[in-house]
Design a protein around this motif. Sequence first.
Motif, PDB file in Angstrom:
ATOM      1  N   ASN A 197       0.839  -1.203   0.000  1.00  0.00           N
ATOM      2  CA  ASN A 197       0.000   0.000   0.000  1.00  0.00           C
ATOM      3  C   ASN A 197       0.874   1.254   0.000  1.00  0.00           C
ATOM      4  N   PRO A 198       0.428   2.339  -0.614  1.00  0.00           N
ATOM      5  CA  PRO A 198       1.156   3.610  -0.498  1.00  0.00           C
ATOM      6  C   PRO A 198       0.994   4.255   0.877  1.00  0.00           C
ATOM      7  N   VAL A 199       0.106   3.711   1.712  1.00  0.00           N
ATOM      8  CA  VAL A 199      -0.019   4.197   3.091  1.00  0.00           C
ATOM      9  C   VAL A 199       1.238   3.797   3.866  1.00  0.00           C
ATOM     10  N   HIS A 200       1.750   4.734   4.662  1.00  0.00           N
ATOM     11  CA  HIS A 200       2.943   4.451   5.467  1.00  0.00           C
ATOM     12  C   HIS A 200       2.534   3.753   6.772  1.00  0.00           C
ATOM     13  N   TRP A 201       2.089   2.502   6.632  1.00  0.00           N
ATOM     14  CA  TRP A 201       1.574   1.771   7.786  1.00  0.00           C
ATOM     15  C   TRP A 201       2.661   1.513   8.832  1.00  0.00           C
ATOM     16  N   TRP A 202       2.205   1.500  10.084  1.00  0.00           N
ATOM     17  CA  TRP A 202       2.991   0.998  11.201  1.00  0.00           C
ATOM     18  C   TRP A 202       2.295  -0.251  11.746  1.00  0.00           C
ATOM     19  N   GLU A 203       3.057  -1.170  12.311  1.00  0.00           N
ATOM     20  CA  GLU A 203       2.458  -2.166  13.190  1.00  0.00           C
ATOM     21  C   GLU A 203       2.164  -1.487  14.530  1.00  0.00           C
ATOM     22  N   TRP A 204       1.323  -2.128  15.339  1.00  0.00           N
ATOM     23  CA  TRP A 204       1.056  -1.610  16.679  1.00  0.00           C
ATOM     24  C   TRP A 204       2.351  -1.690  17.485  1.00  0.00           C
ATOM     25  N   SER A 261      -6.588   0.717  12.009  1.00  0.00           N
ATOM     26  CA  SER A 261      -7.377  -0.112  11.101  1.00  0.00           C
ATOM     27  C   SER A 261      -7.156  -1.573  11.474  1.00  0.00           C
ATOM     28  N   VAL A 262      -8.256  -2.257  11.833  1.00  0.00           N
ATOM     29  CA  VAL A 262      -8.174  -3.638  12.322  1.00  0.00           C
ATOM     30  C   VAL A 262      -8.966  -4.546  11.386  1.00  0.00           C
ATOM     31  N   GLY A 263      -8.384  -5.667  10.996  1.00  0.00           N
ATOM     32  CA  GLY A 263      -9.071  -6.626  10.142  1.00  0.00           C
ATOM     33  C   GLY A 263      -8.414  -7.978  10.241  1.00  0.00           C
ATOM     34  N   ALA A 271      -9.470  -1.928   1.406  1.00  0.00           N
ATOM     35  CA  ALA A 271      -8.053  -1.783   1.036  1.00  0.00           C
ATOM     36  C   ALA A 271      -7.925  -1.382  -0.423  1.00  0.00           C
ATOM     37  N   HIS A 272      -8.679  -2.040  -1.274  1.00  0.00           N
ATOM     38  CA  HIS A 272      -8.591  -1.750  -2.711  1.00  0.00           C
ATOM     39  C   HIS A 272      -9.110  -0.350  -3.022  1.00  0.00           C
ATOM     40  N   GLU A 273     -10.220   0.013  -2.379  1.00  0.00           N
ATOM     41  CA  GLU A 273     -10.852   1.292  -2.694  1.00  0.00           C
ATOM     42  C   GLU A 273     -10.095   2.491  -2.116  1.00  0.00           C
ATOM     43  N   SER A 274      -9.548   2.316  -0.904  1.00  0.00           N
ATOM     44  CA  SER A 274      -8.992   3.470  -0.197  1.00  0.00           C
ATOM     45  C   SER A 274      -7.500   3.370   0.077  1.00  0.00           C
ATOM     46  N   PHE A 275      -7.045   2.242   0.640  1.00  0.00           N
ATOM     47  CA  PHE A 275      -5.650   2.173   1.059  1.00  0.00           C
ATOM     48  C   PHE A 275      -4.693   2.014  -0.123  1.00  0.00           C
ATOM     49  N   GLU A 276      -5.230   1.583  -1.275  1.00  0.00           N
ATOM     50  CA  GLU A 276      -4.401   1.514  -2.475  1.00  0.00           C
ATOM     51  C   GLU A 276      -4.511   2.780  -3.322  1.00  0.00           C
ATOM     52  N   ASP A 277      -5.330   3.723  -2.907  1.00  0.00           N
ATOM     53  CA  ASP A 277      -5.534   4.980  -3.647  1.00  0.00           C
ATOM     54  C   ASP A 277      -4.410   5.956  -3.288  1.00  0.00           C
ATOM     55  N   PRO A 278      -3.596   6.385  -4.248  1.00  0.00           N
ATOM     56  CA  PRO A 278      -2.466   7.276  -3.922  1.00  0.00           C
ATOM     57  C   PRO A 278      -2.899   8.585  -3.263  1.00  0.00           C
ATOM     58  N   ALA A 279      -4.037   9.139  -3.661  1.00  0.00           N
ATOM     59  CA  ALA A 279      -4.477  10.408  -3.077  1.00  0.00           C
ATOM     60  C   ALA A 279      -4.889  10.223  -1.625  1.00  0.00           C
ATOM     61  N   VAL A 280      -5.650   9.170  -1.342  1.00  0.00           N
ATOM     62  CA  VAL A 280      -6.043   8.886   0.044  1.00  0.00           C
ATOM     63  C   VAL A 280      -4.807   8.612   0.884  1.00  0.00           C
ATOM     64  N   ALA A 281      -3.892   7.816   0.340  1.00  0.00           N
ATOM     65  CA  ALA A 281      -2.672   7.491   1.079  1.00  0.00           C
ATOM     66  C   ALA A 281      -1.857   8.738   1.391  1.00  0.00           C
ATOM     67  N   ALA A 282      -1.752   9.635   0.427  1.00  0.00           N
ATOM     68  CA  ALA A 282      -0.987  10.863   0.653  1.00  0.00           C
ATOM     69  C   ALA A 282      -1.603  11.684   1.772  1.00  0.00           C
ATOM     70  N   GLY A 295     -15.726   3.520  13.708  1.00  0.00           N
ATOM     71  CA  GLY A 295     -16.662   2.995  12.726  1.00  0.00           C
ATOM     72  C   GLY A 295     -16.104   1.712  12.140  1.00  0.00           C
ATOM     73  N   THR A 296     -16.675   1.302  11.023  1.00  0.00           N
ATOM     74  CA  THR A 296     -16.218   0.056  10.392  1.00  0.00           C
ATOM     75  C   THR A 296     -15.765   0.356   8.967  1.00  0.00           C
ATOM     76  N   TYR A 297     -16.492  -0.160   7.990  1.00  0.00           N
ATOM     77  CA  TYR A 297     -16.161   0.084   6.582  1.00  0.00           C
ATOM     78  C   TYR A 297     -16.654   1.462   6.162  1.00  0.00           C
ATOM     79  N   TYR A 298     -15.812   2.171   5.403  1.00  0.00           N
ATOM     80  CA  TYR A 298     -16.197   3.457   4.806  1.00  0.00           C
ATOM     81  C   TYR A 298     -15.973   3.376   3.299  1.00  0.00           C
ATOM     82  N   PRO A 299     -16.953   3.802   2.498  1.00  0.00           N
ATOM     83  CA  PRO A 299     -16.844   3.691   1.047  1.00  0.00           C
ATOM     84  C   PRO A 299     -15.959   4.785   0.456  1.00  0.00           C
ATOM     85  N   PRO A 300     -15.572   4.654  -0.808  1.00  0.00           N
ATOM     86  CA  PRO A 300     -14.748   5.677  -1.451  1.00  0.00           C
ATOM     87  C   PRO A 300     -15.541   6.907  -1.876  1.00  0.00           C
TER      88      PRO A 300
END
Length: 651
Positions: free
Chosen positions: A19-26, A44-46, A57-68, A120-125
């Motif tokens: 993902n382009p998101v700069h994720w951390w582990e807990w 984000s828990v799953g 993940a596909h709709e949001s976490f893989e989106d470069p604009a959202v990740a930025a 919350g839970t799932y959020y749409p794009p």
Amino acid sequence: MTNRLASATSPYLQQHADNPVHWWEWCPEAFDEARARNVPVLLSVGYAACHWCHVMAHESFEDPAVAAYLNSNFVSVKVDREERPDIDAVYMEVTQAMTGHGGWPMTVFLTPDASPFHAGTYYPPAPSRGMPSFQQLLEAVTAAWTTQHDEILTSASAVVSEVAKRALPLPPSAVDADALSGAVVSLLGEFDRRHGGFGGAPKFPQSMALEFLLRHHERTGSVEALSMATVTADAMANGGLYDQLGGGFARYSVDGSWTVPHFEKMLYDNGLLLRFYTHLARVSDSPRYRQVARDTAEFLLRDLRTSSGGFASSLDADTDGVEGSTYVWTFEQLGSSAEAFGVTSTPNFEHGTSTLGFVHDVDASVRAALLDERNKRPQPGRDDKVVTAWNGMAIAALAEAGAFFAEPSWIAAASDAAELLLDVHLVEGRLLRTSRDGVPGTAAGVLEDYGCLADGLLALHQVTGSIRWLDAACGLLDTALAHFAVPDAPGAFYDTADDAESLVRRPADSTDNASPSGASALAGALLTASLLAGPSSYRTAAEQAVTRAGLLAARAPRFAGHWLTVAEALESGPVQVAIVGSESDPRRSALWSAALGALPGGAVLVAGEPDSAPLLESRPLVDEAPAAYVCRGYVCDRPVTSASALLESLR
């Protein structure tokens, strides 16, 4: 380009490594980063088999604009709920309190000290059905963090305080014969008489409630309890929830008639259901229940067993991003077999396809040919991490089923898994939650790990006679009693140890959900160990724990199924059967087979040479012949030497 998750041991976290998101582990460093930058934390828990986790993940976490935007305004933390059930439990309680519901993916916004302020839970794009888009949510949180910073901190502190109030143990309440009968009546009020199961769509297996109903029938002869168990067992096994070709059960049905499943297959569901169908086959001697149990055991060994000897966590709901595509068929593909599987020219799923049901049996070669054809398709992904608790459930199920169906290879597989857990997951007397490819993870074991693994080891001790498994189980129980008990509240337990990582609160959930709660799993293992090893302190602890769940069992028996099975065992004695004699003596084998076919739920059974196990101490042969000793609670019958006399004693 990969992020910090590339080196994670969790397959779910690794799914997000690109993902382009700069994720951390807990980890503490993630919150230090948020504190230094003065930004909120996105948690984000799953889990790997979660369909909507993949969608988001596909709709949001893989989106470069959202990740930025996330990278500029948040510290983003990704958690595998199966690896860290403690984190999941704490923030799921918050999510449910704030929104009235929960689920995965779970999306929670935290302060740098890990206090939640929005969930919350799932959020749409894009905005949909009254929900904001994920991007809109992020912008709103950023604006609030900037303009209402003090109010957010105050609100987060209040949330933590409110959640802490809910962590108090329930007051003791007896779960006696009247309470058990009352639970059956309550379940009858929620029972779906047409389709089986409880409640409406989505419909879950509720395997522990079914196990309770079966045990209640065995003790009381209740026709209603047995009817609810068998009607549900038939409906699940004959619908799309059950894999008619490969065996094993999906997580749940999206409808009320068990027709269309949510296709992921979880280890815990299949371990629990294997045990239930094995017990049901013993009570009813139904060929269908026997076949379902056998095929489910073979599914575990074929599709979930790992190269290290353990069992993988799950199979994904999706294949190449398409839900269920491995499992569904068109009417034309099935040809002359369609009618046997309940498939018509009117599809019941998507894209002109249908799930398979069971109308009548087909020749084994037909099933084999269809399964072979299905195996040529792309297959769902497998989360191959080994979770301690869930492997404990699989060990118990395979040990019991292997003994009942006379399948020594199943018992051997259970033993291999137990060896892995004791060799890799048990470090200096303390359990770790997971391993992968034989490499231990870093998360500490929680209470369900100790209770479920102890239960599995006790089952192995019974079917093998090996003292090693009994000693290891008692060691786990002693550790759990020492490190998880709530001070000054006998019978109450936390889900994390007293020296575990400190979260915003210490979780303690006694509710049985998809699998037994840690406390109910521990209570069941304590009771079994008290019969096999003898310490009265174990039985006392089990009895105290059951009373702590009395109010839960009275108010919501669907979510106290395992508690009720333990209470049924207490009410019936429990029954102990000790068989002494040489393993090579056919008379001992006859006694063993008779006991396996008639043993009531919650009973224990050990066979071996006199004095070779605690349950066999001071129990000699009778006139130099193998003998069976039957006890209920603290009262024992005279020893018997024939299978017919043993069956009469067990009746």
